[in-house]
Scaffold this motif. Structure first.
Motif, PDB file in Angstrom:
ATOM      1  N   THR A 103       2.524  14.780  14.635  1.00  0.00           N
ATOM      2  CA  THR A 103       2.961  15.789  13.675  1.00  0.00           C
ATOM      3  C   THR A 103       4.291  15.390  13.046  1.00  0.00           C
ATOM      4  OG1 THR A 103       1.842  17.537  14.913  1.00  0.00           O
ATOM      5  CG2 THR A 103       3.577  18.217  13.396  1.00  0.00           C
ATOM      6  N   LEU A 104       5.177  14.843  13.877  1.00  0.00           N
ATOM      7  CA  LEU A 104       6.498  14.440  13.397  1.00  0.00           C
ATOM      8  C   LEU A 104       6.403  13.297  12.393  1.00  0.00           C
ATOM      9  CD1 LEU A 104       9.409  15.376  14.109  1.00  0.00           C
ATOM     10  CD2 LEU A 104       9.559  13.375  15.600  1.00  0.00           C
ATOM     11  N   VAL A 105       5.509  12.347  12.668  1.00  0.00           N
ATOM     12  CA  VAL A 105       5.333  11.199  11.774  1.00  0.00           C
ATOM     13  C   VAL A 105       4.575  11.595  10.508  1.00  0.00           C
ATOM     14  CG1 VAL A 105       4.276   8.896  11.599  1.00  0.00           C
ATOM     15  CG2 VAL A 105       5.456   9.547  13.675  1.00  0.00           C
ATOM     16  N   ASP A 106       3.935  12.757  10.548  1.00  0.00           N
ATOM     17  CA  ASP A 106       3.177  13.284   9.407  1.00  0.00           C
ATOM     18  C   ASP A 106       1.978  12.395   9.108  1.00  0.00           C
ATOM     19  OD1 ASP A 106       2.275  14.744   7.301  1.00  0.00           O
ATOM     20  OD2 ASP A 106       4.175  14.779   6.214  1.00  0.00           O
ATOM     21  N   ALA A 107       0.998  12.471   9.998  1.00  0.00           N
ATOM     22  CA  ALA A 107      -0.191  11.624   9.881  1.00  0.00           C
ATOM     23  C   ALA A 107      -1.028  11.951   8.654  1.00  0.00           C
ATOM     24  CB  ALA A 107      -1.049  11.762  11.145  1.00  0.00           C
ATOM     25  N   GLY A 108      -0.794  13.093   8.009  1.00  0.00           N
ATOM     26  CA  GLY A 108      -1.610  13.476   6.871  1.00  0.00           C
ATOM     27  C   GLY A 108      -1.149  12.927   5.535  1.00  0.00           C
ATOM     28  N   MET A 109      -0.034  12.207   5.494  1.00  0.00           N
ATOM     29  CA  MET A 109       0.457  11.671   4.229  1.00  0.00           C
ATOM     30  C   MET A 109      -0.467  10.575   3.695  1.00  0.00           C
ATOM     31  SD  MET A 109       4.598  11.445   4.885  1.00  0.00           S
ATOM     32  CE  MET A 109       5.077  11.548   3.167  1.00  0.00           C
ATOM     33  N   ASP A 110      -0.590  10.503   2.382  1.00  0.00           N
ATOM     34  CA  ASP A 110      -1.424   9.487   1.738  1.00  0.00           C
ATOM     35  C   ASP A 110      -0.675   8.160   1.727  1.00  0.00           C
ATOM     36  OD1 ASP A 110      -3.168   7.989   0.274  1.00  0.00           O
ATOM     37  OD2 ASP A 110      -3.038   9.183  -1.564  1.00  0.00           O
ATOM     38  N   ARG A 111      -1.170   7.209   2.488  1.00  0.00           N
ATOM     39  CA  ARG A 111      -0.477   5.922   2.629  1.00  0.00           C
ATOM     40  C   ARG A 111      -1.215   4.789   1.917  1.00  0.00           C
ATOM     41  NH1 ARG A 111       3.306   7.086   6.600  1.00  0.00           N
ATOM     42  NH2 ARG A 111       2.787   8.986   7.746  1.00  0.00           N
ATOM     43  N   ARG A 112      -2.146   5.111   1.066  1.00  0.00           N
ATOM     44  CA  ARG A 112      -2.871   4.067   0.332  1.00  0.00           C
ATOM     45  C   ARG A 112      -1.965   3.430  -0.724  1.00  0.00           C
ATOM     46  NH1 ARG A 112      -7.787   7.661  -1.687  1.00  0.00           N
ATOM     47  NH2 ARG A 112      -5.964   9.012  -2.025  1.00  0.00           N
ATOM     48  N   LEU A 113      -2.087   2.110  -0.861  1.00  0.00           N
ATOM     49  CA  LEU A 113      -1.317   1.382  -1.863  1.00  0.00           C
ATOM     50  C   LEU A 113      -1.990   1.527  -3.228  1.00  0.00           C
ATOM     51  CD1 LEU A 113      -0.531  -1.936   0.040  1.00  0.00           C
ATOM     52  CD2 LEU A 113       1.124  -0.167  -0.606  1.00  0.00           C
ATOM     53  N   GLN A 114      -1.216   1.923  -4.223  1.00  0.00           N
ATOM     54  CA  GLN A 114      -1.743   2.085  -5.578  1.00  0.00           C
ATOM     55  C   GLN A 114      -1.598   0.761  -6.324  1.00  0.00           C
ATOM     56  OE1 GLN A 114      -3.302   4.943  -6.176  1.00  0.00           O
ATOM     57  NE2 GLN A 114      -2.658   5.638  -4.135  1.00  0.00           N
ATOM     58  N   VAL A 115      -2.585  -0.105  -6.144  1.00  0.00           N
ATOM     59  CA  VAL A 115      -2.498  -1.454  -6.709  1.00  0.00           C
ATOM     60  C   VAL A 115      -3.502  -1.682  -7.837  1.00  0.00           C
ATOM     61  CG1 VAL A 115      -1.566  -2.491  -4.610  1.00  0.00           C
ATOM     62  CG2 VAL A 115      -4.047  -2.301  -4.891  1.00  0.00           C
ATOM     63  N   SER A 116      -4.156  -0.635  -8.278  1.00  0.00           N
ATOM     64  CA  SER A 116      -5.139  -0.764  -9.364  1.00  0.00           C
ATOM     65  C   SER A 116      -4.673   0.015 -10.579  1.00  0.00           C
ATOM     66  CB  SER A 116      -6.509  -0.241  -8.910  1.00  0.00           C
ATOM     67  OG  SER A 116      -7.004  -0.993  -7.810  1.00  0.00           O
ATOM     68  N   GLY A 117      -4.888  -0.566 -11.752  1.00  0.00           N
ATOM     69  CA  GLY A 117      -4.514   0.095 -12.988  1.00  0.00           C
ATOM     70  C   GLY A 117      -5.691   0.816 -13.622  1.00  0.00           C
ATOM     71  N   ALA A 118      -5.469   1.377 -14.782  1.00  0.00           N
ATOM     72  CA  ALA A 118      -6.514   2.094 -15.521  1.00  0.00           C
ATOM     73  C   ALA A 118      -6.720   1.424 -16.869  1.00  0.00           C
ATOM     74  CB  ALA A 118      -6.106   3.554 -15.700  1.00  0.00           C
ATOM     75  N   ASP A 119      -7.864   1.709 -17.474  1.00  0.00           N
ATOM     76  CA  ASP A 119      -8.190   1.209 -18.819  1.00  0.00           C
ATOM     77  C   ASP A 119      -8.150  -0.318 -18.894  1.00  0.00           C
ATOM     78  OD1 ASP A 119      -8.360   3.872 -19.659  1.00  0.00           O
ATOM     79  OD2 ASP A 119      -6.196   3.925 -20.099  1.00  0.00           O
ATOM     80  N   GLY A 120      -8.573  -0.957 -17.824  1.00  0.00           N
ATOM     81  CA  GLY A 120      -8.635  -2.411 -17.827  1.00  0.00           C
ATOM     82  C   GLY A 120      -7.312  -3.121 -17.626  1.00  0.00           C
ATOM     83  N   ARG A 121      -6.242  -2.377 -17.460  1.00  0.00           N
ATOM     84  CA  ARG A 121      -4.933  -2.996 -17.224  1.00  0.00           C
ATOM     85  C   ARG A 121      -4.683  -3.150 -15.719  1.00  0.00           C
ATOM     86  NH1 ARG A 121      -1.208   0.672 -21.122  1.00  0.00           N
ATOM     87  NH2 ARG A 121      -2.581   2.257 -20.205  1.00  0.00           N
TER      88      ARG A 121
END
Length: 374
Positions: free
Chosen positions: A156-174
């Protein structure tokens, strides 16, 4: 008459002998002065007007260096979990020893607080954790298993529910654009290289931007990381405008259809206002080509409170979306994970646990807590 004839014959004979001796001497002299004939088995040299054919040398072909195959995420997580457990279990053992006492008096709770604060958990999170443990275990011990309770409360202290995915993809082909920030010495440039290896292992095409142009060593270091896995590195001369290099890197990523562009930035002291302004400029210039999808702040886990000061400053300037904790092995205090997440409100996404090329892995709260408990 006979005497006269004999005399004439004698004179004639002497003359003939003299002539014969003279002729013999002449022939002998000529024979001695004539040069010796060349032996019959000696080859004559080739004519001087005919060039000797010279064979053309074959061009020297330097073989391309063999590319390294980075370790996959699954296998590195197993290995790093084992390493983390070996270096961080002291905190968990200490807490379990205190919580397993027959009676949990005030002295015991004070010892628990001291143990947590010493591990860089922070005063606020420590007080919250102790209150929850008090409620669940009661002063007299209660019936719950201390290890189970402590594990649940640490998660609970570490907050296991946080979104830890890396945002490494762009949109619209970029391409996705990852901006990596942090002070010099935190392992920033090394983290960029290791992150590129993670993405390459997932079959993503990557471009690196060496925008830390104040340090020639940083540019060369990043180029070496790129060469090892076949990743293009966009660089400029020492002292080149960092924003210009970042712009060119993202442009190349757009033009070549790369999946991800990772930009390394300058990391002089965070209290230099000019540097912070420049960092903001780099981000604005990049977004003329493509949006920045991730801003990773690299922190040395051993810096404690100084790391939190860095986190505040960079968070205000660069809109940090994730944290990379390096050097979370050896004597590092695991509680910094809790503090820095509370400070910025963003998750720890990656942790570094060694000097190896693949010693960087996604942060898993459950694995981290299990490692703390040993």
């Amino acid at each position: 008459m006979s005497l006269i004839v004999l005399l004439v014959l004698a004179i004639a004979l002497v003359a003939v002998i003299a002539v014969a001796v003279g002729v013999g001497l002449t022939v002998s002299t000529r024979r001695r002065s004539a040069p010796p004939a060349a032996p019959a088995d000696v080859l004559a040299p080739p004519p001087t007007d005919v060039e000797t054919p010279v064979e053309a040398e074959a061009p020297v072909v330097t073989p391309a260096p063999a590319l390294e195959r980075p370790e996959g995420t699954a296998s590195r997580l197993v290995r790093l979990r084992q390493r983390l457990a070996g270096s961080q279990s002291g905190l968990g053992r200490g807490l379990l020893a205190l919580l397993s006492r027959d009676r949990l008096d005030e002295d015991t709770w004070e010892s628990i607080e001291d143990t947590l604060i010493t591990a860089d958990v922070g005063v606020g999170p420590t007080q919250e954790l102790v209150e929850r443990l008090r409620t669940r275990l009661r002063v007299d011990g209660g019936g719950d298993d201390p290890r189970t309770v402590l594990r649940e409360e640490l998660l609970t202290l570490v907050d296991a529910g946080m979104d830890r995915r890396l945002q490494v993809s762009g949109a619209d082909g970029r391409p996705g654009v990852v901006l990596v920030v942090g002070v010099n010495g935190s392992g920033k440039t090394t983290t960029v290289g290791k992150l590129a290896r993670i993405l390459v292992a997932e079959d993503r095409t990557v471009v690196l931007g060496a925008a830390d142009t104040f340090r020639a060593a940083a540019v060369e270091q990043l180029a070496t990381w790129g060469e090892r896995v076949g990743v293009d590195v966009v660089r400029g001369a020492e002292g080149t405008d960092p924003a210009s290099v970042a712009f060119d890197a993202v442009k190349e990523g757009v033009d070549t259809g790369a999946d991800t562009v990772i930009v390394d930035t300058a990391g002089r002291l965070q209290n230099k206002a000019g540097l912070m302004d420049e960092l903001g400029k780099v981000k604005r210039v990049i977004e003329k080509q493509a949006p920045v999808t991730e801003v990773l702040l690299v922190l040395d886990a051993t810096t404690g409170q100084n790391g939190l000061i860095q986190a505040r400053v960079f968070g205000e300037i660069a809109n940090v979306t994730g944290i990379v904790l390096t050097k979370l092995d050896g004597s590092a205090k695991g509680g910094i994970v809790v503090q820095v997440q509370r400070e910025l409100g963003v998750p720890v996404k990656l942790v570094g646990l060694g000097e190896g090329a693949d010693d960087l892995a996604p942060f898993e709260p459950s694995a981290f807590v299990d490692a703390l408990l040993g």
